[in-house]
Design a protein around this motif. Structure first.
Motif, mmCIF file in Angstrom:
data_model
loop_
_atom_site.group_PDB
_atom_site.id
_atom_site.type_symbol
_atom_site.label_atom_id
_atom_site.label_comp_id
_atom_site.label_asym_id
_atom_site.label_seq_id
_atom_site.Cartn_x
_atom_site.Cartn_y
_atom_site.Cartn_z
ATOM 1 N N ALA A 203 8.032 -1.972 6.404
ATOM 2 C CA ALA A 203 8.718 -1.723 5.228
ATOM 3 C C ALA A 203 9.627 -0.446 5.225
ATOM 4 C CB ALA A 203 7.645 -1.443 3.899
ATOM 5 N N ILE A 204 10.592 -0.616 4.388
ATOM 6 C CA ILE A 204 11.766 0.642 4.245
ATOM 7 C C ILE A 204 11.554 0.968 2.829
ATOM 8 C CG2 ILE A 204 13.755 1.329 4.720
ATOM 9 C CD1 ILE A 204 14.071 -0.712 6.770
ATOM 10 N N ILE A 205 11.289 2.643 2.555
ATOM 11 C CA ILE A 205 11.554 3.266 1.337
ATOM 12 C C ILE A 205 12.828 3.914 1.305
ATOM 13 C CG2 ILE A 205 10.190 4.386 -0.503
ATOM 14 C CD1 ILE A 205 7.833 3.996 1.243
ATOM 15 N N LEU B 41 11.317 -7.518 6.376
ATOM 16 C CA LEU B 41 10.922 -6.307 5.701
ATOM 17 C C LEU B 41 10.720 -6.196 4.357
ATOM 18 C CD1 LEU B 41 13.249 -4.275 8.053
ATOM 19 C CD2 LEU B 41 10.619 -4.054 8.122
ATOM 20 N N LYS B 42 9.752 -5.422 3.910
ATOM 21 C CA LYS B 42 9.537 -5.234 2.316
ATOM 22 C C LYS B 42 10.657 -3.940 2.216
ATOM 23 C CE LYS B 42 6.024 -7.977 1.115
ATOM 24 N NZ LYS B 42 6.386 -8.923 0.247
ATOM 25 N N LEU B 43 11.179 -3.947 0.808
ATOM 26 C CA LEU B 43 11.949 -2.893 0.488
ATOM 27 C C LEU B 43 11.437 -2.322 -0.679
ATOM 28 C CD1 LEU B 43 15.403 -4.808 1.152
ATOM 29 C CD2 LEU B 43 13.942 -3.521 2.967
ATOM 30 N N ALA B 44 11.762 -0.951 -0.643
ATOM 31 C CA ALA B 44 11.170 -0.113 -1.782
ATOM 32 C C ALA B 44 12.197 0.945 -2.348
ATOM 33 C CB ALA B 44 9.634 0.329 -1.624
ATOM 34 N N LEU C 207 3.309 -1.381 -2.044
ATOM 35 C CA LEU C 207 3.548 -2.310 -1.218
ATOM 36 C C LEU C 207 2.136 -2.757 -0.357
ATOM 37 C CD1 LEU C 207 6.837 -0.787 0.341
ATOM 38 C CD2 LEU C 207 6.836 -2.725 -1.207
ATOM 39 N N GLY C 208 1.312 -1.955 -0.411
ATOM 40 C CA GLY C 208 -0.047 -2.250 0.348
ATOM 41 C C GLY C 208 0.264 -2.047 1.775
ATOM 42 N N ILE C 209 1.304 -1.368 2.162
ATOM 43 C CA ILE C 209 1.576 -1.012 3.537
ATOM 44 C C ILE C 209 1.043 0.705 4.184
ATOM 45 C CG2 ILE C 209 3.321 -0.940 5.210
ATOM 46 C CD1 ILE C 209 4.335 -3.269 3.773
ATOM 47 N N ALA C 210 0.523 0.789 5.219
ATOM 48 C CA ALA C 210 0.149 1.995 5.611
ATOM 49 C C ALA C 210 1.325 2.895 5.991
ATOM 50 C CB ALA C 210 -0.567 1.920 6.879
ATOM 51 N N PRO C 211 1.350 4.153 5.587
ATOM 52 C CA PRO C 211 2.475 5.027 5.806
ATOM 53 C C PRO C 211 3.032 4.868 7.091
ATOM 54 C CG PRO C 211 0.827 6.190 4.605
ATOM 55 C CD PRO C 211 0.295 4.881 4.944
ATOM 56 N N GLU C 212 2.235 4.910 8.344
ATOM 57 C CA GLU C 212 2.920 4.724 9.564
ATOM 58 C C GLU C 212 3.961 3.482 9.815
ATOM 59 O OE1 GLU C 212 -0.507 4.876 8.660
ATOM 60 O OE2 GLU C 212 -1.633 3.556 10.147
ATOM 61 N N ASN C 213 3.607 2.502 8.953
ATOM 62 C CA ASN C 213 4.328 1.367 9.109
ATOM 63 C C ASN C 213 5.756 1.221 8.322
ATOM 64 O OD1 ASN C 213 2.844 0.284 11.130
ATOM 65 N ND2 ASN C 213 1.322 -0.490 9.480
ATOM 66 N N CYS C 214 5.782 2.449 7.485
ATOM 67 C CA CYS C 214 6.975 2.581 6.637
ATOM 68 C C CYS C 214 8.125 3.589 7.396
ATOM 69 C CB CYS C 214 6.621 3.113 5.288
ATOM 70 S SG CYS C 214 5.243 2.033 4.449
ATOM 71 N N GLY D 252 8.984 12.634 3.485
ATOM 72 C CA GLY D 252 8.734 11.450 4.246
ATOM 73 C C GLY D 252 7.678 11.709 5.592
ATOM 74 N N HIS D 253 8.002 12.738 6.001
ATOM 75 C CA HIS D 253 7.462 13.262 7.158
ATOM 76 C C HIS D 253 5.638 13.763 6.677
ATOM 77 C CE1 HIS D 253 11.105 14.124 9.839
ATOM 78 N NE2 HIS D 253 10.391 12.909 10.108
ATOM 79 N N ALA D 254 5.904 14.495 5.685
ATOM 80 C CA ALA D 254 4.364 15.099 5.208
ATOM 81 C C ALA D 254 3.539 13.828 4.891
ATOM 82 C CB ALA D 254 4.669 15.862 3.747
ATOM 83 N N GLY D 255 4.226 12.703 4.487
ATOM 84 C CA GLY D 255 3.645 11.567 3.917
ATOM 85 C C GLY D 255 2.975 10.640 5.226
ATOM 86 N N GLY D 256 3.506 11.169 6.587
ATOM 87 C CA GLY D 256 3.087 10.389 7.695
ATOM 88 C C GLY D 256 3.935 9.270 8.113
ATOM 89 N N MET D 257 5.556 9.463 7.431
ATOM 90 C CA MET D 257 6.149 8.315 7.805
ATOM 91 C C MET D 257 7.272 8.931 8.718
ATOM 92 S SD MET D 257 6.543 7.175 3.708
ATOM 93 C CE MET D 257 4.983 6.848 2.851
ATOM 94 N N LYS D 258 7.913 7.983 9.347
ATOM 95 C CA LYS D 258 9.231 8.170 10.058
ATOM 96 C C LYS D 258 10.431 8.388 9.039
ATOM 97 C CE LYS D 258 8.214 8.193 14.606
ATOM 98 N NZ LYS D 258 6.814 8.902 14.553
ATOM 99 N N VAL D 259 11.428 9.007 9.509
ATOM 100 C CA VAL D 259 12.550 9.161 8.491
ATOM 101 C C VAL D 259 13.888 9.091 9.109
ATOM 102 C CG1 VAL D 259 13.480 10.674 6.928
ATOM 103 C CG2 VAL D 259 11.150 10.902 7.170
#
Ligand code: B16
Ligand code: MG
Length: 213
Positions: free
Chosen positions: A5-7, A109-112, A159-166, A179-186
């Motif tokens: 997914a992409i947020i 990809l899911k988009l949010a 989205l029901g998708i784990a942060p590391e997959n976003c 984004g980084h604090a949430g465990g996501m790549k940016v």
């Protein structure tokens, strides 16, 4: 595919409302006799409306303002801002943004959306994107503003998708930190990209289609 997914941040990534924000805060500040300039405006990216007001009031040296007076000032700014948003239309959605969104969706990809703005539903409507995204997390469903990760964590949850997959896409340093604090790549654009805040720092949103692969 590296992500599921992409947020996307809204202001500064999907659309450009910077000038409208600047103009409305400037008018409010002028009315109050508080100096306001582009440098201060730059600090307001990704920051909630009431936190923006507090930043502007750092230069206010008049009689103490009550919470009610502060709420009225924020309302005044928002009324002027909303007036200018009425001018937005689907024509304000750039071809590079629309084509990139469609290309990412075609890749499965899911988009949010993950935005601090309480005006998100209105802006998406103006741009013709009201029903486009799989999830919308915005200023209306959060209690903590960026750099807190809440807005992105809630988007991933919806989205029901784990942060590391976003993957988060941001133009504000505070948003990249969130984004980084949430465990996501940016992946960053604009101001945040020029400051090297992202795992990827892009010149154009079109680069996303390669980044996700
Ligand atoms: P509103 P984003 C943010 O949106 C803007 O960057 C920021 O300047 C604004 O103060 C904030 O939304 C709140 O906006 O007054 O409309 O609720 O960049 O997180 O999409
Ligand atoms: Mg932004």
């Amino acid at each position: 595919m590296k992500f599921k997914a992409i947020i996307f941040d809204l202001d500064g990534v999907i659309c450009s409302t910077d000038e409208y924000h600047y103009w409305a805060w400037k008018k409010m500040s002028d009315g109050l006799g508080v100096p306001f300039n582009r440098e201060i405006n730059n600090r307001l990216r990704g920051v909630s409306r009431m936190d923006c007001l507090e930043i502007i009031l750092e230069k206010y040296h008049g009689p103490a303002l009550s919470d009610g007076q502060k709420a009225a000032l924020a309302q005044q700014k928002n009324d002027m801002y909303r007036e200018s948003l009425k001018e937005m239309s689907p024509d304000d959605l750039s071809p590079e943004v629309k084509e990139t969104l469609d290309a990412l969706r075609a890749l499965g990809l899911k988009l949010a959306i993950g935005s601090s703005s309480k005006n998100t539903p209105f802006i998406l409507g103006q741009l013709g994107l009201k029903d486009y995204f799989d999830a919308v997390s915005d200023g209306n469903n959060i209690t903590r503003s960026k750099p807190d990760p809440q807005v992105f964590v809630m988007a991933a949850d919806m989205l029901g998708i784990a942060p590391e997959n976003c993957l988060v896409v941001e133009d504000a340093v505070s948003g990249a930190e969130a984004g980084h604090a949430g465990g996501m790549k940016v992946a960053c654009l604009g101001d945040a990209a020029s400051k090297g805040a992202g795992d990827w720092n892009m010149q154009s949103i079109r680069e996303l289609t390669d980044i996700v692969k």
